[in-house]
Design an enzyme around this catalytic site. Sequence first.
Site, PDB file in Angstrom:
ATOM      1  N   MET A  33      46.479  39.308  41.324  1.00  0.00           N
ATOM      2  CA  MET A  33      47.876  39.753  40.879  1.00  0.00           C
ATOM      3  C   MET A  33      47.981  40.003  39.515  1.00  0.00           C
ATOM      4  O   MET A  33      48.736  39.244  38.590  1.00  0.00           O
ATOM      5  CB  MET A  33      48.381  38.444  41.744  1.00  0.00           C
ATOM      6  CG  MET A  33      48.750  38.081  43.139  1.00  0.00           C
ATOM      7  SD  MET A  33      50.006  36.636  43.611  1.00  0.00           S
ATOM      8  CE  MET A  33      49.288  35.402  42.872  1.00  0.00           C
ATOM      9  N   ALA A  35      45.996  39.412  35.487  1.00  0.00           N
ATOM     10  CA  ALA A  35      46.029  38.003  34.898  1.00  0.00           C
ATOM     11  C   ALA A  35      44.344  37.787  34.927  1.00  0.00           C
ATOM     12  O   ALA A  35      43.348  36.593  35.806  1.00  0.00           O
ATOM     13  CB  ALA A  35      46.808  37.280  34.648  1.00  0.00           C
ATOM     14  N   GLU A  38      37.289  36.337  35.029  1.00  0.00           N
ATOM     15  CA  GLU A  38      35.235  36.152  35.379  1.00  0.00           C
ATOM     16  C   GLU A  38      35.528  36.003  36.937  1.00  0.00           C
ATOM     17  O   GLU A  38      35.141  36.484  37.615  1.00  0.00           O
ATOM     18  CB  GLU A  38      34.637  35.120  35.217  1.00  0.00           C
ATOM     19  CG  GLU A  38      34.011  35.635  34.616  1.00  0.00           C
ATOM     20  CD  GLU A  38      32.827  37.488  34.009  1.00  0.00           C
ATOM     21  OE1 GLU A  38      31.863  37.605  35.114  1.00  0.00           O
ATOM     22  OE2 GLU A  38      33.206  37.694  33.871  1.00  0.00           O
ATOM     23  N   HIS A  40      38.067  37.226  38.795  1.00  0.00           N
ATOM     24  CA  HIS A  40      38.133  38.216  39.999  1.00  0.00           C
ATOM     25  C   HIS A  40      36.885  39.494  39.510  1.00  0.00           C
ATOM     26  O   HIS A  40      36.727  40.130  40.227  1.00  0.00           O
ATOM     27  CB  HIS A  40      39.101  39.003  39.123  1.00  0.00           C
ATOM     28  CG  HIS A  40      40.620  38.213  39.670  1.00  0.00           C
ATOM     29  ND1 HIS A  40      41.263  37.435  38.365  1.00  0.00           N
ATOM     30  CD2 HIS A  40      41.423  37.407  40.301  1.00  0.00           C
ATOM     31  CE1 HIS A  40      42.020  36.593  38.687  1.00  0.00           C
ATOM     32  NE2 HIS A  40      42.250  36.959  40.075  1.00  0.00           N
ATOM     33  N   GLN A  64      55.226  36.875  48.403  1.00  0.00           N
ATOM     34  CA  GLN A  64      54.052  34.826  49.011  1.00  0.00           C
ATOM     35  C   GLN A  64      54.529  33.611  47.711  1.00  0.00           C
ATOM     36  O   GLN A  64      53.797  32.687  47.828  1.00  0.00           O
ATOM     37  CB  GLN A  64      52.924  35.366  49.004  1.00  0.00           C
ATOM     38  CG  GLN A  64      52.208  35.520  47.350  1.00  0.00           C
ATOM     39  CD  GLN A  64      51.579  36.539  47.210  1.00  0.00           C
ATOM     40  OE1 GLN A  64      50.802  37.899  48.076  1.00  0.00           O
ATOM     41  NE2 GLN A  64      49.952  36.123  47.097  1.00  0.00           N
ATOM     42  N   GLU A 151      36.753  33.705  47.892  1.00  0.00           N
ATOM     43  CA  GLU A 151      36.089  32.254  48.303  1.00  0.00           C
ATOM     44  C   GLU A 151      37.386  31.190  48.079  1.00  0.00           C
ATOM     45  O   GLU A 151      37.335  30.087  48.459  1.00  0.00           O
ATOM     46  CB  GLU A 151      34.870  31.745  49.276  1.00  0.00           C
ATOM     47  CG  GLU A 151      34.118  32.839  49.891  1.00  0.00           C
ATOM     48  CD  GLU A 151      32.733  32.068  49.845  1.00  0.00           C
ATOM     49  OE1 GLU A 151      31.891  31.081  49.183  1.00  0.00           O
ATOM     50  OE2 GLU A 151      31.649  32.662  50.820  1.00  0.00           O
ATOM     51  N   GLN A 156      43.271  31.832  53.193  1.00  0.00           N
ATOM     52  CA  GLN A 156      43.656  33.118  52.814  1.00  0.00           C
ATOM     53  C   GLN A 156      42.871  33.947  53.109  1.00  0.00           C
ATOM     54  O   GLN A 156      42.744  34.779  54.311  1.00  0.00           O
ATOM     55  CB  GLN A 156      43.711  33.813  51.040  1.00  0.00           C
ATOM     56  CG  GLN A 156      44.422  34.808  51.293  1.00  0.00           C
ATOM     57  CD  GLN A 156      44.481  35.182  49.711  1.00  0.00           C
ATOM     58  OE1 GLN A 156      46.092  34.718  49.316  1.00  0.00           O
ATOM     59  NE2 GLN A 156      43.339  35.644  48.334  1.00  0.00           N
TER      60      GLN A 156
HETATM   61  P1  AMP Z   1      44.624  35.875  42.749  1.00  0.00           P
HETATM   62  O1  AMP Z   1      44.919  37.006  41.188  1.00  0.00           O
HETATM   63  O2  AMP Z   1      44.827  34.746  42.265  1.00  0.00           O
HETATM   64  O3  AMP Z   1      45.745  36.859  43.930  1.00  0.00           O
HETATM   65  O4  AMP Z   1      43.120  36.654  43.203  1.00  0.00           O
HETATM   66  C1  AMP Z   1      42.657  37.716  43.395  1.00  0.00           C
HETATM   67  C2  AMP Z   1      41.686  37.846  44.568  1.00  0.00           C
HETATM   68  O5  AMP Z   1      40.495  37.133  43.475  1.00  0.00           O
HETATM   69  C3  AMP Z   1      41.747  36.708  45.769  1.00  0.00           C
HETATM   70  O6  AMP Z   1      40.682  37.418  46.790  1.00  0.00           O
HETATM   71  C4  AMP Z   1      40.752  35.754  45.036  1.00  0.00           C
HETATM   72  O7  AMP Z   1      40.113  34.551  46.069  1.00  0.00           O
HETATM   73  C5  AMP Z   1      40.331  36.367  44.073  1.00  0.00           C
HETATM   74  N1  AMP Z   1      39.596  34.883  42.429  1.00  0.00           N
HETATM   75  C6  AMP Z   1      40.447  34.541  42.306  1.00  0.00           C
HETATM   76  N2  AMP Z   1      39.785  33.377  41.740  1.00  0.00           N
HETATM   77  C7  AMP Z   1      38.703  33.073  41.779  1.00  0.00           C
HETATM   78  C8  AMP Z   1      37.298  33.123  41.087  1.00  0.00           C
HETATM   79  N3  AMP Z   1      37.652  31.861  40.829  1.00  0.00           N
HETATM   80  N4  AMP Z   1      36.102  32.966  42.101  1.00  0.00           N
HETATM   81  C9  AMP Z   1      36.043  34.039  43.393  1.00  0.00           C
HETATM   82  N5  AMP Z   1      37.661  33.975  43.295  1.00  0.00           N
HETATM   83  C10 AMP Z   1      38.467  34.144  42.934  1.00  0.00           C
END
Ligand code: AMP
Length: 288
Positions: A33, A35, A38, A40, A64, A151, A156
């Site tokens: 999403m 923003a 590290e 990502h 969502q 993870e 999810q």
């Molecule tokens: P989001 O942008 O929050 O929807 O996250 C996108 C992807 O990045 C999802 O698969 C998350 O699980 C993963 N993600 C977010 N934060 C972390 C993190 N601290 N460590 C590893 N993966 C992450």
Amino acid sequence: MTRPRVHETVADLRQGIAAARAAGRRIALVPTMGALHEGHLSLVRAARARAEHVVVSIFVNPTQFAPTEDFDAYPRDNEADIRMLEELSVEGVFLPSVAEMYPQGFATGVTVGGPSAGLESVTRPHFFNGVAIVVTKLLLAALPDVAVFGEKDYQQLAVVRRFVTDLGIPTEILGAPTVREADGLAMSSRNRYLDAGARRTAALIPQVLTQAIARIEAGEPAASVLAEGTAQLAKGGFAVDYLELRDAATLAPVGPQSDSARLLVAARLGSTRLIDNMAVARPASGWA
Ligand code: AMP
């Protein structure tokens, strides 16, 4: 460095991917999403290890978010994100509009049972329907060889694995470990909402998880350890949505058949909701 190619439509994304396939490259997709942080970027590196053509999608998915949640306020900075992805030599960025993903009259859903029960679904009953439809659409748009998920969002990841298997989507789902700040807090786009005081307090989450896991693995009864952990978080100023031990594979309650478990937490500090989870090994004496 080459700027990644930005695809705003599914048709353009497919064209880029078809060209890469024609050149014999494997395709990896990393849904986000935006923003980016590290956490990502670690998924992008895992994708790169598996594929020669890496596409990162950036889409703040309205389905969502509940009307009361932070869809409008969610941090968006496409230019900064694209620059970070350029540094990692990502080939493609998929940046669709809401109308591209949800055409006029959109009326279709993907509902997942099994691992979506409980935990996040209790406070966010809309959440996994939103995740399942958008990830299904992203996977159908890109048809990648592999898609990488963190993870950090453990439930999810389990839900995605479930519907990808059930729907026969021909993509391997790869889980990547959580990336943390120096004090243990899991990186999250939502950490930007925390002021300095709340940011210090937030480190209590990984501390409580780590301590509880050591005690459970040493054979203490999980119920009392979790009650104490919940009380510790509440004392620190959190409103705790859940602190629960689940089977690591199915997310069902832990039972004698569970080889390993996961301790999962969601807690709010003011209006910021944080989630985290860690692995729990089966105690030598079995689950107590
Ligand atoms: P989001 O942008 O929050 O929807 O996250 C996108 C992807 O990045 C999802 O698969 C998350 O699980 C993963 N993600 C977010 N934060 C972390 C993190 N601290 N460590 C590893 N993966 C992450």
